[in-house]
Design an enzyme around this catalytic site. Structure first.
Site, PDB file in Angstrom:
ATOM      1  N   ASP A 162       0.801  -1.227   0.000  1.00 15.31           N
ATOM      2  CA  ASP A 162       0.000   0.000   0.000  1.00 15.31           C
ATOM      3  C   ASP A 162       0.833   1.276   0.000  1.00 15.31           C
ATOM      4  O   ASP A 162       0.420   2.301   0.537  1.00 15.31           O
ATOM      5  CB  ASP A 162      -0.972   0.014   1.198  1.00 15.31           C
TER       6      ASP A 162
ATOM      7  N   GLN B 189       2.046  -6.121  -3.120  1.00 16.87           N
ATOM      8  CA  GLN B 189       2.494  -6.227  -1.724  1.00 16.87           C
ATOM      9  C   GLN B 189       3.758  -5.367  -1.543  1.00 16.87           C
ATOM     10  O   GLN B 189       3.930  -4.404  -2.274  1.00 16.87           O
ATOM     11  CB  GLN B 189       2.740  -7.676  -1.305  1.00 16.87           C
TER      12      GLN B 189
ATOM     13  N   LYS C 147       1.775   2.182  -5.115  1.00 17.35           N
ATOM     14  CA  LYS C 147       2.329   1.643  -6.358  1.00 17.35           C
ATOM     15  C   LYS C 147       1.406   1.906  -7.546  1.00 17.35           C
ATOM     16  O   LYS C 147       1.851   2.334  -8.606  1.00 17.35           O
ATOM     17  CB  LYS C 147       2.559   0.125  -6.224  1.00 17.35           C
TER      18      LYS C 147
ATOM     19  N   ASN D 168      -5.058 -10.305  -3.526  1.00 23.40           N
ATOM     20  CA  ASN D 168      -4.757  -9.717  -2.209  1.00 23.40           C
ATOM     21  C   ASN D 168      -4.326  -8.259  -2.395  1.00 23.40           C
ATOM     22  O   ASN D 168      -4.389  -7.458  -1.472  1.00 23.40           O
ATOM     23  CB  ASN D 168      -3.677 -10.523  -1.460  1.00 23.40           C
TER      24      ASN D 168
ATOM     25  N   ARG E  12      -5.546   0.305   8.739  1.00 26.07           N
ATOM     26  CA  ARG E  12      -4.124  -0.035   8.656  1.00 26.07           C
ATOM     27  C   ARG E  12      -3.418   0.455   9.912  1.00 26.07           C
ATOM     28  O   ARG E  12      -3.716   1.540  10.407  1.00 26.07           O
ATOM     29  CB  ARG E  12      -3.490   0.615   7.427  1.00 26.07           C
TER      30      ARG E  12
ATOM     31  N   GLY F 293      -4.508  -4.400  -3.766  1.00 22.84           N
ATOM     32  CA  GLY F 293      -5.526  -3.385  -4.060  1.00 22.84           C
ATOM     33  C   GLY F 293      -4.764  -2.138  -4.462  1.00 22.84           C
ATOM     34  O   GLY F 293      -4.113  -1.519  -3.627  1.00 22.84           O
ATOM     35  N   HIS F 294      -4.756  -1.826  -5.745  1.00 29.53           N
ATOM     36  CA  HIS F 294      -3.979  -0.692  -6.246  1.00 29.53           C
ATOM     37  C   HIS F 294      -4.930   0.419  -6.676  1.00 29.53           C
ATOM     38  O   HIS F 294      -5.757   0.225  -7.556  1.00 29.53           O
ATOM     39  CB  HIS F 294      -3.078  -1.139  -7.409  1.00 29.53           C
TER      40      HIS F 294
END
Ligand code: GDP
Ligand code: IMO
Ligand code: MG
Length: 430
Positions: A14, A231, A17, A39, A312, A41-42
């Site tokens: 996160d 990731q 990217k 997995n 987060r 999430g961009h």
């Protein structure tokens, strides 16, 4: 002959990217994902709209750039179907600029149940997986049980599928996991399976290719290729905070195996890092802030997972961890994101060393999972300026540039891109 440039995350994922890949796509002919699966999430933002991608590379909104889901990626066709449908609704034509490697492995519905069963069995030690079936699918790949997307094209696909499913049901039984009544995203196994099978139709509109040949031909033809990591390096299966990691290699070395290119074909390595740190899921986090400052970072930075919506965990920038990631990846260019989140801070702490049982070290230890690790901080002056409205490097406040220079000195790699907000436009190339 051109080389493959790489862009990847240097922390626990996160880092931003997706946003940066979208910004850089104008300079590339092909964007390729090489590992991970849904997995990821961009998030991309432009023209006042936000888009979240899970399996599809972040170059997809540029119709003149090709996008490739490489052999190292694992695919849940139902999740991919949903992504494709959303794109089509927004007017994109993914069948024109997206390709899928025939060798990419499939996440089948029972992989997701296995993920849930394994997590439950770990109790307190659970990984905090996104429950997308990542661990079980990579396990089957390595155990030589897996199914690949190219198998859809073979006559006995259903037989292969049933065999694998049967193996999974036996494991689920042995875990006391009642797959007859348990659900995936609120759906029974039967219902998820039904939707999964009908999703194949949409996915089949995207060409399945021998991507290792394709990408090498592109390089021979002088095309510019960017590999997009998912990731982050601290979630790498070998070098991350094991066992609290994902199940793939997330570092630059994985570009070779995840796309089928030789090591001498890797060019620049862009390493993206947040000006602070976040982590979603369990596992060690030396600079974590369980106080008001941590909450402020979460609030200002909207630090809630793009894939699962979970809050987060937030903390200060960790230089020993960053230097480790730079070393593993051979980072040539650093990209800093989200410094704007700290615009109002009087001071900004940066961890330069760890104090491990009285010894000061600047390297990440074997066991990061040690309550005895105390971060040693250096306090820097805040810039107290709204940098998100600034679009030229020379207009950035001196205090901010001092902070950037400090990080560069510690990291021994230049910061060549500064992201000052979530929008495509909020990017300064140095
Ligand atoms: P990825 O997984 O690395 O692509 O990152 P995510 O999309 O999961 O999370 C990054 C979040 O930060 C997203 O909501 C982005 O829109 C947002 N973002 C990216 N860069 C910046 C930035 O420089 N400043 C701010 N405020 N937000 C950013
Ligand atoms: P992007 O690409 C942040 C984390 C999970 C969990 C651990 C293992 O958006 O940066 P998994 O589902 O892989 O078995 O989960 O890894 N994780 C991520 N955290 N960003 C991601 O991807 C992540 N992908 C997995 O939260 O702790
Ligand atoms: Mg993400």
């Amino acid at each position: 002959m051109t080389k493959v440039d790489v862009l990847l995350g240097l922390q626990w994922g996160d880092e931003g990217k997706g946003k940066i890949v979208d910004v850089l796509t104008g300079d590339y002919d092909l964007i390729a994902r090489f590992q991970g699966g849904p997995n990821a999430g961009h998030t991309l933002e432009f023209d006042g709209q936000k888009h979240v991608l899970h399996t599809i590379p972040s170059g997809i909104f540029h119709p003149n750039t090709m996008n490739l889901i490489g052999n190292g990626v694992i695919i849940d066709v139902l999740i991919l179907h949903r992504e494709l449908t959303k794109l089509i609704d927004k007017g994109a034509i993914p069948s024109k600029n997206l390709l899928i490697s025939k060798k990419a492995h499939l996440i089948i519905p029972t992989h997701r149940m296995l993920d849930a069963a394994y997590e439950r069995s770990k109790g307190e030690m659970k990984i905090g997986s996104t429950l997308k079936g990542i661990g079980p699918t990579y396990t089957d790949k390595v155990a030589r049980n897996g199914l690949r997307i190219g198998d859809f094209l073979t006559a006995n696909f259903m037989e292969k599928y049933q065999n694998l499913k049967e193996k999974h049901l036996q494991i689920l039984d042995s875990y006391g996991f009642e797959y007859q009544t348990e659900t995936i995203e609120g759906m029974s196994l039967e219902e998820y399976e039904k939707q999964w099978f009908s999703a194949i139709e949409t996915v089949r509109t995207i060409p399945f290719v021998d991507s290792e040949h394709y990408i090498n031909q592109q390089l021979k033809a002088g095309k510019r290729v960017l590999a997009e990591g998912a990731q982050g390096s601290l979630l790498d299966i070998d070098f991350g905070s094991y066992p609290f990691v994902t199940s793939s290699n997330t570092i630059s070395a994985a570009v070779c195996t995840g796309l089928g290119i030789a090591p001498n074909k890797v060019g620049k390595v862009y390493g993206v890092f947040k000006a602070y740190c976040t982590r979603v899921g369990s596992g060690p986090f030396p600079t974590e802030l369980s106080n008001d400052t941590g909450q402020l970072l979460r609030d200002n930075g909207h630090e809630y997972g793009s894939t699962t919506g979970r809050p987060r965990r937030c903390g200060w920038l960790d230089l020993p961890a960053l230097r480790y990631a730079i070393m593993l990846n051979g980072v040539t260019d650093l990209i800093i994101t989200k410094a704007d989140v700290m615009d109002s801070f009087e001071t900004i702490d940066v961890c330069t060393h760890y104090n491990i049982d009285g010894e000061i070290v600047d390297m990440i230890p074997y066991e990061l999972n040690n309550a005895g690790i105390e971060p040693v901080f250096k306090s820097l002056e805040g810039w107290k300026t709204n940098i998100s409205a600034i679009n030229k490097i020379e207009l950035l406040p001196t205090t901010f540039m001092d902070y950037i220079r400090f990080v560069e000195q510690e990291a021994e790699v230049p910061v060549t891109i500064v992201s000052t907000g979530p929008d495509r436009e909020q990017t300064i190339i140095r």
